[in-house]
Scaffold this motif. Structure first.
Motif, short mmCIF file in Angstrom:
data_model
loop_
_atom_site.label_atom_id
_atom_site.label_comp_id
_atom_site.label_asym_id
_atom_site.label_seq_id
_atom_site.Cartn_x
_atom_site.Cartn_y
_atom_site.Cartn_z
N TYR A 176 0.86 -1.19 0.00
CA TYR A 176 0.00 0.00 0.00
C TYR A 176 0.89 1.24 0.00
O TYR A 176 1.97 1.25 0.63
CB TYR A 176 -0.93 0.02 1.22
CG TYR A 176 -2.07 -0.96 1.11
CD1 TYR A 176 -3.22 -0.62 0.43
CD2 TYR A 176 -1.97 -2.23 1.68
CE1 TYR A 176 -4.27 -1.53 0.31
CE2 TYR A 176 -3.01 -3.14 1.57
CZ TYR A 176 -4.16 -2.77 0.88
OH TYR A 176 -5.19 -3.67 0.77
N SER A 194 3.09 -1.01 10.27
CA SER A 194 4.55 -1.19 10.13
C SER A 194 5.29 0.11 10.45
O SER A 194 4.82 1.20 10.13
CB SER A 194 4.90 -1.61 8.70
OG SER A 194 4.50 -2.93 8.46
N CYS A 221 3.63 3.05 8.35
CA CYS A 221 2.49 2.81 7.46
C CYS A 221 1.35 2.40 8.36
O CYS A 221 1.44 1.38 9.05
CB CYS A 221 2.82 1.72 6.45
SG CYS A 221 1.42 1.21 5.43
S1 FES Z 1 0.83 -2.36 3.86
FE1 FES Z 1 1.90 -1.07 5.22
S2 FES Z 1 1.73 -2.06 7.12
FE2 FES Z 1 0.73 -3.39 5.76
#
Ligand code: FES
Length: 146
Positions: free
Chosen positions: A90, A110, A105
């Motif tokens: 993403y 993460s 993220c």
């Molecule tokens: S896509 Fe970024 S933590 Fe899962």
């Protein structure tokens, strides 16, 4: 007749007022961004005197460009990382001044240090390195490249 028209107008307006923000809010809340390829062949510049570059004036600031998070870290150094997360791709990697300045993220939580090393594991798959790009400052021209 006038009262009826008033109520009809009010009804439409009220429905719009209630529905429109909900649609925007709901779609935004459920939006994890887009799944993208990790950028490759990167080589671009940012003029720090431009309106775009001016957003990097302060330590701890960042901009998004070409799926790259370009950061001026808390020490005033320029760092660039893939905006595409190494977890599930993403495009939601951002910089935060929390924890001394890290990438994160929030799709699954993460977190990465400024070298792209994962700081946590969000599921059973091994955490992966976030792609980091080179930066080079020549006067007021910042180059981001591989
Ligand atoms: S896509 Fe970024 S933590 Fe899962």
């Amino acid at each position: 007749m006038e009262r009826k028209q008033f109520l009809r107008t009010l009804g439409t307006g009220a429905a719009f007022a209630l529905t429109f923000p909900c649609l925007q809010g709901c779609s935004k809340d459920s939006d994890n961004g887009d799944i993208e390829e990790i950028p490759s062949g990167v080589d671009f510049t940012i003029d720090l005197n431009s309106s775009e570059g001016a957003k990097l004036a302060d330590n701890g600031s960042f901009i998004l460009k070409n799926l790259i998070v370009v950061v001026k870290d808390l020490n005033g150094n320029f760092v660039a990382a893939s905006q595409v997360c190494s977890h599930e791709s993403y495009d939601q990697v951002r910089f935060t001044t929390n924890d001394g300045g890290i990438f994160y993220c929030d799709v699954h939580g993460s977190r990465f240090d400024l070298d792209g090393a994962p700081l946590n594991q969000v599921d059973s798959t091994p955490a992966k390195q976030l792609k980091i790009f080179n930066t080079e400052l020549d006067g007021q021209i910042l180059r981001v490249f591989e």
